[in-house]
Design a protein around this motif. Structure first.
Motif, short mmCIF file in Angstrom:
data_model
loop_
_atom_site.label_atom_id
_atom_site.label_comp_id
_atom_site.label_asym_id
_atom_site.label_seq_id
_atom_site.Cartn_x
_atom_site.Cartn_y
_atom_site.Cartn_z
N LYS A 1 0.87 -1.17 0.00
CA LYS A 1 0.00 0.00 0.00
C LYS A 1 0.91 1.22 0.00
N TRP B 1 -2.36 -1.49 -3.36
CA TRP B 1 -3.33 -0.45 -3.02
C TRP B 1 -2.62 0.88 -3.11
N ASN C 1 -3.05 4.83 -2.04
CA ASN C 1 -3.78 5.62 -1.06
C ASN C 1 -3.42 7.10 -1.12
N THR D 1 -6.42 -1.23 -6.64
CA THR D 1 -7.37 -0.91 -5.58
C THR D 1 -7.02 0.47 -5.04
N SER E 1 -7.35 3.36 -2.23
CA SER E 1 -7.60 3.58 -0.81
C SER E 1 -7.72 5.10 -0.67
N THR F 1 -11.27 1.13 -1.04
CA THR F 1 -11.37 1.01 0.41
C THR F 1 -11.24 2.40 1.00
#
Length: 191
Positions: A59, A87, A89, A120, A122, A158
């Motif tokens: 991440k 991920w 973010n 993904t 975040s 997320t």
């Protein structure tokens, strides 16, 4: 750098805060640092070289928009070695007790998607915690603004939330989660 736990003694993800150093160098490489620290001898390139040898997902937590493109280029260079979740973010909105120093959502999402269309996301809020005060939770305005930004995304999203603020925000966060089966929450227990 932090590990995201999947149970006692188990970490499934490794998180790293990424920014460009504050030395102003035109050829600066992305580094691993968390403001207020803005310099480090730990580069993202070195970190990626080490972490791709592990079985952990990664991440990357971006603290500035300027670091995104050079970081995506580095990540793309190791893409064939990434056999685990990635991920990406950023705090894109001000949140409870947070500040307005956010990463601009549209250019952030566009840049990441141009390199990694299936990543993904975040996407979070800046938050703060004051133990001596009553802390407000995530407001309806905050979650509705997040939904507005995320509703057209095709990727999983997320929402990292501060665990200490969830109880006073249950209705708002449940509403947000019900808006898409691509949405989920992750929480941090730090205050």
């Amino acid at each position: 750098m932090t590990a995201t736990a999947g149970g006692p003694g188990t970490a499934h993800m490794i998180e790293a805060d990424v920014l460009l150093p504050s030395d102003g160098s035109e050829y600066s490489q992305p580094i691993m640092a968390h403001p207020p620290e803005t310099n480090s001898d730990n580069t993202l390139q070195e970190w990626l070289t080490a972490v791709i040898k592990s079985s952990k997902g990664i991440k990357l937590d971006f603290k500035s928009l300027a670091a995104v493109e050079p970081s995506m280029m580095l990540l793309e260079s190791v893409k064939r070695h990434l056999k685990r979740p990635v991920w990406i973010n950023a705090d894109i909105l001000p949140g409870p007790n947070g500040n307005s120093r956010v990463v601009d959502a549209k250019p952030f999402i566009d840049m990441v998607t141009s390199f990694f269309p299936d990543v993904t996301f975040s996407l979070g809020w800046t938050t703060g915690w004051h133990p001596e005060k009553v802390n407000e939770g995530y407001s309806w305005t905050m979650v509705k603004e997040m939904e507005y930004i995320c509703k057209e995304l095709k990727q999983p999203v997320t929402f990292p939330v501060r665990a200490a603020l969830v109880r006073q925000s249950c209705s708002q966060l449940l509403w947000l989660l019900k808006k898409s089966n691509r949405y989920l929450l992750t929480s941090s227990c730090d205050q």
